[in-house]
Design an enzyme around this catalytic site. Structure first.
Site: not given
Ligand SMILES: [Zn+2]
Length: 483
Positions: A289, A441
C-alpha cells in the site's frame, strides 16, 4: 373451508389484539398470511415489504416444515394444518425463537441504541445479540479504522484489535481512528482510547503482536466474526486459513489505489480465499500500500462494507456476501459483483484438502524483512553510512532509484536517476556500465531484485542500498521524510 390456525409469535401478538393464535381461511400459506394481515392491519408491515413480498426475515412453518423447503407462499394448506410465524434469529437454523436470558437493556442503552431498536430487523433481541458478540479486526489501519468505529458505535460487545504498529503521520490520510496527537503512539493504545470514548459499553481487547502460525488460532479463537483488514499477503492467507480451521466467517476487504474488493469467506457455507486464489502471487509482483498509494477515502468505503457484513452475520439478517466478490471502482463510482464458487479441489476447504495446517509466507513486499531475506543471497550491498562516505568522495557512485514516479516526487536522493524497476530491462542502456552503481528503493527489496537483474546483465560494479531510503532516513538523514 375450515379456517387454519396461525400461531402468532410473542413480538407480534400486540398487533393481533394480544392473541397467541388466530384462525383465518386460505388455500395456500400465502393466502392465509394475506388474510391474517387483512384482519389485523397492524401486522401488515411486519409481514410484508412495501413491494407486497413477504419479508425475508419472516419464516413460516406449516406444521413442522419450513415453507422455504416446500413451495414457499404457494405451499397448499390442508385441513388441520397449523401455520407458525417465526421471526428471524441468528443463523436462521435453530427453529423457534427463544427469549435471551440477559437482563433487559438499561435506560442509557435504550437511548444510545434507539435507532437500532426501531428497526424490526434489529430490535431489542438484535441489539442484545450485538452486545454479546465478539468481533476481531486484524489490522488497525485503513480498513480496520472505520470498521472498528462503526462496530463500537453499534454496540458490538467486544472488539479485538490485532496490530503492532505505531501511528505514523502518513497514516492520518486514511486511518480515521487516529488524531495528529497520536503520532508516535502504539496504534492499539490510541485505538482503545478512541473506541471506548465513543462507547464506554464496548470492551476493546488489544493483541499487540504479529500474527504467525504459532499464535493465530489462539488469538482468533474467542471471536464470533473475523474482519480481515490486513495489507499484506502473508497475514491474509494466515487469517483465511485460521478462519477455515476454526470454522468462523472471515469478512474480507482489500484496497489498491482507487479500487476495492469485499467478500465474506465462510468455508462452511461457501468458498474460502484460497478457493479464489489458491496461492499468493510472487513477492516481486505485489506492491505494498505504501508503494502503490491509495485514495484515503477508499478504505473508508470498504471498511464500512466489512462492518456492515459483520453486523448482518451477528444478527443473522439479510444476504451476506458469501460466494460473491464485490468490486468497487471509486473513479468510475461503480460497484460490480462476481460470483465466486467453492473450489471442489480447494487445497484447504475441500474434501480433498491437502493443507491441514498453517503456512508462514515470509518473503513479501509490504512486510518488513530481515536483512538477509530482503537482500537476497549473494547480492552485494552497501550500508547507508558507507554510501554517505562514497558520495562525498572524488568518484561518487551513480545512484539508481527503482521506485515509481509518484514515490520519486515525494522524496529522492540528490543526483539520482529514476528508472522504475518494471522498466529496467528496456532502459538498461541508459546506465553507464563503466561507473559504480548503487541501486535503492524504499526498503531495499525492489532494489535487491534490480541489483540481481543488473548483475545478470553483466554489470560489474552494482550494489544494493541496504534497508533502502527508510534506513537512509533513520541513520544518515533524519530530515528526510519516511514515507
Ligand atoms: Zn477453499
Amino acid at each position: 373451508m375450515t379456517p387454519t390456525r396461525v400461531k402468532i409469535p410473542r413480538p407480534l401478538q400486540s398487533f393481533a389484539g394480544g392473541a397467541t393464535e388466530v384462525s383465518v381461511e386460505g388455500a395456500t400459506v400465502g393466502e392465509v398470511i394475506r388474510h391474517l394481515a387483512d384482519e389485523h392491519p397492524g401486522l401488515e408491515k411486519h409481514l410484508f415489504a412495501s413491494s407486497g413480498e413477504l419479508r425475508s426475515f419472516v419464516t413460516l412453518y406449516v406444521n413442522d416444515e419450513d415453507v422455504r423447503y416446500l413451495q414457499r407462499a404457494r405451499t397448499p394448506i390442508h385441513e388441520g394444518d397449523t401455520v407458525t410465524i417465526v421471526p428471524a434469529i441468528a443463523g436462521g437454523t435453530s427453529g423457534a425463537p427463544t427469549a435471551p436470558k440477559e437482563p433487559p437493556l438499561g435506560r442509557d442503552q435504550l437511548v444510545r441504541y434507539s435507532r437500532h431498536l426501531l428497526l424490526p430487523e434489529v430490535g431489542v433481541i438484535g441489539q442484545k445479540k450485538l452486545l454479546s458478540s465478539k468481533v476481531v479486526i486484524v489490522g488497525a489501519g485503513g480498513l480496520g479504522s472505520p470498521s472498528a468505529l462503526y462496530l463500537a458505535a453499534a454496540g458490538v460487545g467486544e472488539i479485538g484489535l490485532v496490530d503492532f504498529d505505531t501511528v505514523d503521520a502518513s497514516n492520518l490520510q486514511r486511518q480515521v481512528l487516529y488524531a495528529t496527537r497520536d503520532v508516535g503512539r502504539p496504534k492499539l493504545d490510541a485505538a482503545k482510547e478512541r473506541l471506548e470514548s465513543l462507547n464506554p459499553g464496548v470492551r476493546v481487547t488489544r493483541h499487540a503482536e504479529r500474527l504467525g502460525s504459532g499464535n493465530v488460532l489462539e488469538v482468533l479463537r474467542p471471536y464470533d466474526v473475523i474482519i480481515d483488514g490486513t495489507d499484506n499477503f502473508p497475514t491474509r492467507y494466515l487469517v483465511n486459513d485460521a478462519a477455515v480451521l476454526l470454522g468462523k466467517p472471515n469478512v474480507y476487504g482489500s484496497i489498491y489505489r482507487f479500487e476495492g474488493q469485499a467478500s465474506v469467506f465462510d468455508a462452511r457455507r461457501g468458498p474460502c480465499y484460497r478457493c479464489l486464489y489458491p496461492e499468493p502471487p510472487p513477492p516481486d509482483q505485489v506492491p505494498s500500500c505504501a508503494e502503490a498509494g491509495v485514495l484515503g477515502i477508499l478504505p473508508g468505503m470498504i471498511g464500512t462494507l466489512q462492518a456492515t457484513e459483520a453486523v448482518k452475520l451477528i444478527l443473522g439478517i439479510g444476504e451476506p456476501l458469501i460466494g460473491r466478490l464485490l468490486l468497487f471502482d471509486a473513479l468510475e463510482m461503480r460497484f460490480r459483483e462476481l460470483t465466486i464458487r467453492k473450489n471442489p479441489t480447494c487445497v484447504l476447504c475441500s474434501p480433498s484438502a491437502t493443507q491441514h495446517g498453517l503456512i508462514d509466507y515470509d518473503q513479501f513486499c509490504g512486510v518488513p524483512q530481515s536483512d538477509s531475506a530482503a537482500g537476497g543471497i549473494g547480492i552485494p550491498e552497501i550500508t547507508p553510512e558507507a554510501l554517505r562516505d562514497e558520495l562525498g568522495s572524488a568518484d561518487p557512485p551513480l545512484l539508481l532509484d527503482v521506485r515509481e514516479p509518484g514515490e520519486w516526487e515525494v522524496v529522492h536522493l540528490p543526483n539520482a536517476t529514476l528508472i522504475p524497476r518494471g522498466e529496467l530491462p528496456d532502459r538498461v542502456t541508459e546506465i553507464a556500465r563503466a561507473r559504480a552503481v548503487v541501486v535503492y528503493c524504499r526498503s531495499g527489496q525492489r532494489s535487491s531484485q534490480a541489483t540481481r537483474l543488473l548483475l545478470e546483465l553483466g554489470f560489474q560494479n552494482v550494489r544494493n542500498l541496504k534497508g533502502g531510503l527508510l534506513a537512509w532516513s533513520e541513520r544518515v538523514d533524519p530530515s528526510m521524510p519516511r514515507v
